[in-house]
Design an enzyme around this catalytic site. Structure first.
Site, PDB file in Angstrom:
ATOM      1  N   ASN A  10       0.878  -1.176   0.000  1.00  0.00           N
ATOM      2  CA  ASN A  10       0.000   0.000   0.000  1.00  0.00           C
ATOM      3  C   ASN A  10       0.913   1.224   0.000  1.00  0.00           C
ATOM      4  OD1 ASN A  10      -1.805   2.042   0.500  1.00  0.00           O
ATOM      5  ND2 ASN A  10      -2.386   1.350   2.555  1.00  0.00           N
ATOM      6  N   LYS A  12       0.188   4.251  -0.411  1.00  0.00           N
ATOM      7  CA  LYS A  12      -0.451   5.466   0.141  1.00  0.00           C
ATOM      8  C   LYS A  12      -0.136   6.665  -0.774  1.00  0.00           C
ATOM      9  CE  LYS A  12      -0.291   3.308   4.627  1.00  0.00           C
ATOM     10  NZ  LYS A  12      -0.264   3.439   6.068  1.00  0.00           N
ATOM     11  N   HIS A  96      -9.706   1.332   4.644  1.00  0.00           N
ATOM     12  CA  HIS A  96      -8.445   1.571   5.355  1.00  0.00           C
ATOM     13  C   HIS A  96      -8.680   2.575   6.482  1.00  0.00           C
ATOM     14  CE1 HIS A  96      -4.357   2.760   6.265  1.00  0.00           C
ATOM     15  NE2 HIS A  96      -3.979   1.627   5.695  1.00  0.00           N
ATOM     16  N   GLU A  98      -7.038   4.983   7.512  1.00  0.00           N
ATOM     17  CA  GLU A  98      -6.794   6.394   7.167  1.00  0.00           C
ATOM     18  C   GLU A  98      -8.001   6.998   6.462  1.00  0.00           C
ATOM     19  OE1 GLU A  98      -3.048   5.618   5.231  1.00  0.00           O
ATOM     20  OE2 GLU A  98      -2.196   5.153   7.191  1.00  0.00           O
ATOM     21  N   GLU A 168      -5.665  -4.649  10.471  1.00  0.00           N
ATOM     22  CA  GLU A 168      -4.632  -3.642  10.702  1.00  0.00           C
ATOM     23  C   GLU A 168      -4.940  -2.879  11.982  1.00  0.00           C
ATOM     24  OE1 GLU A 168      -2.633  -2.584   6.706  1.00  0.00           O
ATOM     25  OE2 GLU A 168      -4.343  -1.266   6.951  1.00  0.00           O
ATOM     26  N   GLY A 174       2.283   2.454  10.678  1.00  0.00           N
ATOM     27  CA  GLY A 174       3.261   3.518  10.501  1.00  0.00           C
ATOM     28  C   GLY A 174       3.929   3.954  11.788  1.00  0.00           C
ATOM     29  N   SER A 214       3.168  -1.926  10.414  1.00  0.00           N
ATOM     30  CA  SER A 214       4.618  -2.005  10.642  1.00  0.00           C
ATOM     31  C   SER A 214       5.190  -3.396  10.374  1.00  0.00           C
ATOM     32  CB  SER A 214       4.973  -1.528  12.052  1.00  0.00           C
ATOM     33  OG  SER A 214       4.581  -0.170  12.219  1.00  0.00           O
ATOM     34  N   GLY A 236       4.953   1.264   4.809  1.00  0.00           N
ATOM     35  CA  GLY A 236       6.335   1.758   4.766  1.00  0.00           C
ATOM     36  C   GLY A 236       7.322   0.830   4.077  1.00  0.00           C
TER      37      GLY A 236
HETATM   38  P1  PGA Z   1       2.628   0.343   7.595  1.00  0.00           P
HETATM   39  O1  PGA Z   1       1.191   0.570   6.899  1.00  0.00           O
HETATM   40  O2  PGA Z   1       3.177  -0.932   7.068  1.00  0.00           O
HETATM   41  O3  PGA Z   1       3.449   1.553   7.177  1.00  0.00           O
HETATM   42  O4  PGA Z   1       2.391   0.307   9.058  1.00  0.00           O
HETATM   43  C1  PGA Z   1       0.312  -0.493   6.703  1.00  0.00           C
HETATM   44  C2  PGA Z   1      -0.988   0.021   6.106  1.00  0.00           C
HETATM   45  O5  PGA Z   1      -1.452   1.077   6.520  1.00  0.00           O
HETATM   46  O6  PGA Z   1      -1.579  -0.633   5.212  1.00  0.00           O
END
Ligand code: PGA
Length: 255
Positions: A10, A12, A96, A98, A168, A174, A214, A236
């Site tokens: 992803n 983003k 998601h 976000e 998640e 993140g 993460s 990330g």
């Molecule tokens: P992250 O994001 O690996 O940076 O924690 C995962 C996601 O939001 O899908």
């Protein structure tokens, strides 16, 4: 039951079309025709077409990060499933955290999108997960249940076979904090039980449940070794071809 591992990046709001093309080409050159793991990259809308061309002929598949659940029309700033299909997107990330947090997406809107994606031949990656406050208040399983069953309302067993679920925990996204493999497995196991109650064991056993938050090469092997963790939705660590390919390798090893 052996489920094929699923590793999705992803991106983003990262990577310009040119940067995306470079990253996707690097991933495609490593993944080539390897069919042991399903590999998906999800760039921003503007990079979809360029990335699609970069992965053509490889086993890497394309996903979008969103769409609007209408065929076309006056929806300024939005994109339709048909537009995504034309650039060969096969998956779309929905629900998601976000989008839930910054764009106010509710369970019922996520559900509308899940149903619309299935009607329009896009496979949804349905994201669910609790915030830190919810975990500390012991509400994790309740939140996950509400988001899972809310997101899947009106989806039948046939539809479910095209759905990927991503657990998640919001506090792990993140932040560098990962759920321990045991914590993650507990929730993944509950998700599978909820799916079993609703759809029966045969259908539930086929659903890939990804962990996200993460995930990186150092913690992936332990997470992927859990019975109900079938891959990762990676933010990330998906922005760098080396770490993303190491995650694909970890899934291949776990297979
Ligand atoms: P992250 O994001 O690996 O940076 O924690 C995962 C996601 O939001 O899908």
């Amino acid at each position: 039951m052996s489920r094929k591992y699923f590793i999705a990046g992803n991106w983003k709001m990262n990577k310009t079309p040119e940067e995306g093309k470079k990253l996707a080409s690097e991933i495609a050159s490593v993944v080539s025709k390897d069919a042991a793991v399903d590999v998906v990259v999800c760039p921003s809308f503007i990079a979809l077409d360029r990335v699609s061309q970069a992965i053509e002929g490889s086993a890497v598949k394309l996903g979008a990060q969103n769409f609007y659940p209408k065929t076309n029309g006056a929806y300024t700033g939005e994109s339709s499933p048909e537009m995504l299909r034309e650039v060969f997107a096969k998956y779309v990330i929905l629900g998601h955290s976000e989008r839930r947090e910054y764009f106010g997406e509710s369970d019922s809107f996520v559900n509308e999108k899940v149903r619309f994606s299935l009607e329009n031949l896009l496979n949804p990656i349905l994201c669910i997960g609790e915030t830190l406050e919810e975990r500390e208040a012991n509400e994790t399983l309740e939140v996950v249940k509400r988001q899972l069953l809310g997101g899947l309302e009106g989806v039948d067993t046939d539809g479910l076979s095209n759905v990927v679920v991503a657990y998640e925990p919001v506090w792990a996204i993140g932040t560098g904090k990962t759920a321990t493999p045991e914590m993650a497995q507990e929730v993944h196991g509950s998700i599978r039980s909820l799916l079993t109650e609703k759809y029966g064991e045969a259908a539930a056993e086929k659903v890939r449940i990804l962990y996200g938050g993460s995930m990186k090469p150092s913690n992936a092997p332990e997470l992927l070794a859990q019975t109900d963790i079938d891959g990762g939705l990676i933010g990330g660590a998906s922005l760098d071809s080396k770490s993303f390919c190491e995650l694909i390798d970890a899934a291949r090893t776990a297979s």
